[in-house]
Scaffold this active site. Structure first.
Site, PDB file in Angstrom:
ATOM      1  N   TYR A   1     -23.874 -10.444   8.889  1.00 41.17           N
ATOM      2  CA  TYR A   1     -22.487 -11.911   9.442  1.00 41.17           C
ATOM      3  C   TYR A   1     -21.485 -11.395   8.415  1.00 41.17           C
ATOM      4  O   TYR A   1     -20.574 -11.605   7.823  1.00 41.17           O
ATOM      5  CB  TYR A   1     -22.953 -12.854   9.579  1.00 41.17           C
ATOM      6  CG  TYR A   1     -21.964 -14.120   9.507  1.00 41.17           C
ATOM      7  CD1 TYR A   1     -21.183 -14.619  10.803  1.00 41.17           C
ATOM      8  CD2 TYR A   1     -22.638 -14.754   8.439  1.00 41.17           C
ATOM      9  CE1 TYR A   1     -20.945 -16.056   9.971  1.00 41.17           C
ATOM     10  CE2 TYR A   1     -22.355 -15.535   8.388  1.00 41.17           C
ATOM     11  CZ  TYR A   1     -20.926 -16.874   9.055  1.00 41.17           C
ATOM     12  OH  TYR A   1     -20.725 -17.521   9.239  1.00 41.17           O
TER      13      TYR A   1
HETATM   14  N1  NAP Z   1     -22.000 -22.934  10.129  1.00 44.13           N
HETATM   15  C1  NAP Z   1     -22.480 -22.983   8.966  1.00 44.13           C
HETATM   16  O1  NAP Z   1     -23.362 -22.925   8.242  1.00 44.13           O
HETATM   17  C2  NAP Z   1     -21.065 -21.674   8.769  1.00 44.13           C
HETATM   18  C3  NAP Z   1     -20.525 -22.309   7.742  1.00 44.13           C
HETATM   19  C4  NAP Z   1     -19.460 -21.510   6.196  1.00 44.13           C
HETATM   20  C5  NAP Z   1     -18.498 -20.912   7.637  1.00 44.13           C
HETATM   21  N2  NAP Z   1     -18.831 -20.875   9.091  1.00 44.13           N
HETATM   22  C6  NAP Z   1     -18.030 -20.715   9.921  1.00 44.13           C
HETATM   23  O2  NAP Z   1     -17.082 -21.781  10.234  1.00 44.13           O
HETATM   24  C7  NAP Z   1     -16.564 -21.434  11.781  1.00 44.13           C
HETATM   25  C8  NAP Z   1     -16.952 -22.557  12.156  1.00 44.13           C
HETATM   26  O3  NAP Z   1     -18.347 -22.322  12.562  1.00 44.13           O
HETATM   27  P1  NAP Z   1     -18.960 -23.919  13.762  1.00 44.13           P
HETATM   28  O4  NAP Z   1     -20.901 -23.311  13.328  1.00 44.13           O
HETATM   29  O5  NAP Z   1     -18.209 -25.269  13.492  1.00 44.13           O
HETATM   30  O6  NAP Z   1     -18.791 -23.539  15.056  1.00 44.13           O
HETATM   31  P2  NAP Z   1     -19.132 -23.258  16.005  1.00 44.13           P
HETATM   32  O7  NAP Z   1     -19.696 -24.253  16.462  1.00 44.13           O
HETATM   33  O8  NAP Z   1     -20.665 -21.939  16.596  1.00 44.13           O
HETATM   34  O9  NAP Z   1     -17.969 -22.563  17.169  1.00 44.13           O
HETATM   35  C9  NAP Z   1     -17.718 -21.444  17.258  1.00 44.13           C
HETATM   36  C10 NAP Z   1     -16.857 -20.697  18.239  1.00 44.13           C
HETATM   37  O10 NAP Z   1     -16.508 -19.430  18.728  1.00 44.13           O
HETATM   38  C11 NAP Z   1     -15.837 -19.314  20.008  1.00 44.13           C
HETATM   39  N3  NAP Z   1     -16.269 -18.111  20.404  1.00 44.13           N
HETATM   40  C12 NAP Z   1     -17.331 -17.006  19.892  1.00 44.13           C
HETATM   41  N4  NAP Z   1     -16.910 -15.956  20.048  1.00 44.13           N
HETATM   42  C13 NAP Z   1     -16.124 -15.628  20.902  1.00 44.13           C
HETATM   43  C14 NAP Z   1     -14.907 -15.183  21.679  1.00 44.13           C
HETATM   44  N5  NAP Z   1     -15.710 -13.974  22.201  1.00 44.13           N
HETATM   45  N6  NAP Z   1     -13.596 -15.384  22.269  1.00 44.13           N
HETATM   46  C15 NAP Z   1     -13.419 -16.509  22.073  1.00 44.13           C
HETATM   47  N7  NAP Z   1     -14.149 -17.146  20.659  1.00 44.13           N
HETATM   48  C16 NAP Z   1     -15.993 -17.463  20.804  1.00 44.13           C
HETATM   49  C17 NAP Z   1     -16.890 -20.289  20.516  1.00 44.13           C
HETATM   50  O11 NAP Z   1     -16.600 -20.134  21.587  1.00 44.13           O
HETATM   51  P3  NAP Z   1     -17.846 -20.575  22.379  1.00 44.13           P
HETATM   52  O12 NAP Z   1     -17.905 -22.263  22.644  1.00 44.13           O
HETATM   53  O13 NAP Z   1     -17.050 -19.809  23.989  1.00 44.13           O
HETATM   54  O14 NAP Z   1     -19.102 -20.154  22.521  1.00 44.13           O
HETATM   55  C18 NAP Z   1     -16.651 -21.589  19.768  1.00 44.13           C
HETATM   56  O15 NAP Z   1     -14.941 -22.324  19.967  1.00 44.13           O
HETATM   57  C19 NAP Z   1     -17.303 -20.171  11.834  1.00 44.13           C
HETATM   58  O16 NAP Z   1     -15.965 -18.937  11.895  1.00 44.13           O
HETATM   59  C20 NAP Z   1     -18.751 -19.663  11.086  1.00 44.13           C
HETATM   60  O17 NAP Z   1     -18.794 -17.963  10.953  1.00 44.13           O
HETATM   61  C21 NAP Z   1     -20.163 -21.590   9.220  1.00 44.13           C
END
Ligand code: NAP
Length: 217
Positions: free
Chosen positions: A130
């Site tokens: 990732y």
């Molecule tokens: N989690 C952490 O601590 C962290 C830290 C730093 C950065 N980030 C990044 O921050 C961003 C937001 O994270 P989050 O945890 O708030 O996100 P999240 O709630 O996991 O949401 C992910 C989004 O991506 C969509 N998605 C996944 N696969 C897809 C596909 N094939 N086509 C279209 N949409 C798709 C999901 O749609 P569905 O609703 O259909 O699943 C959802 O809308 C991400 O890019 C993540 O990598 C995360």
């Protein structure tokens, strides 16, 4: 302002959508499951059904045509599936860049990750995959001609927002609430002069408006 969010159904993307819609902006985004549309509309936004892993560049370009700026906050999430991570976190961004070119849109805000995030922990192998995919997307975007901003939040929490952050080119990786990340994104979108910058954001003491205003100086 017309904003299109890839990841609008997600925890961060939906917060961005709500903030921007509440301000009177026109917000839309890509969603994967028909049953998500009602929730997106409840945010004050609209949506196009599609999967960034399988849609074509041309289909995506058609969905985003007319937008002033795109936000990419999608992510394959915590799954042990390297091919899905590649398809969303890396190739989804490359596809979005291609679609922006076709649609004649120059602005993209990409939500990425601190490169050192959780490197001290014993994370599963897929986590390294990732991290590599996220970095590859960053590199590809940085070398593009677009007006990009790469925003790297620290570990995301669902704690209530504080309205305050630490935001600059380099921050210490701690954590930050999604509310504060969303507010930072919404504020950055109103500052097109902040462009071609990699920014790290974490919990901090500076009001978000001031933190973003400082970047324009
Ligand atoms: N989690 C952490 O601590 C962290 C830290 C730093 C950065 N980030 C990044 O921050 C961003 C937001 O994270 P989050 O945890 O708030 O996100 P999240 O709630 O996991 O949401 C992910 C989004 O991506 C969509 N998605 C996944 N696969 C897809 C596909 N094939 N086509 C279209 N949409 C798709 C999901 O749609 P569905 O609703 O259909 O699943 C959802 O809308 C991400 O890019 C993540 O990598 C995360």
């Amino acid at each position: 302002m017309k904003v299109f969010i890839i990841g609008i159904s997600g925890a961060t993307g939906s917060r961005v959508a709500r903030l921007l819609a509440d301000e009177g902006n026109t917000v839309s985004g890509l969603y994967r499951h028909p049953e998500q549309l009602a929730g997106i509309q409840a945010l004050g936004a609209s949506g196009t059904l599609g999967d960034v892993a399988t849609t074509s560049e041309e289909e995506l370009a058609s969905a985003i045509t007319g937008a002033d700026v795109l936000v990419f906050s999608a992510g394959a999430g915590e799954q042990d599936d390297d091919s899905m991570i590649d398809a969303v976190d890396r190739d989804g961004v490359l596809k979005t860049i291609a679609a922006l070119r076709i649609a004649g849109i120059s602005r993209l805000l990409l939500v990425s990750v601190f490169p050192e995030a959780w490197r001290e922990r014993h994370m599963p192998k897929s986590f390294e995959h990732y991290m590599a995919a996220k970095k590859q997307a960053d590199v590809y975007l940085v070398h593009s001609e677009l007006d990009w901003v790469i925003l790297r939040p620290s570990a995301l929490t669902d704690d209530p927002g504080t309205g305050r952050v630490s935001l600059s080119e380099a921050e210490i990786h701690i954590d930050i609430s999604r509310d504060d990340v969303a507010a930072t994104i919404a504020t950055l979108l109103h500052r097109p002069e902040v462009r071609r910058r990699i920014l790290e954001v974490t919990a901090g003491g500076t009001p978000i408006a001031s933190a973003v205003a400082t970047l324009s100086n």
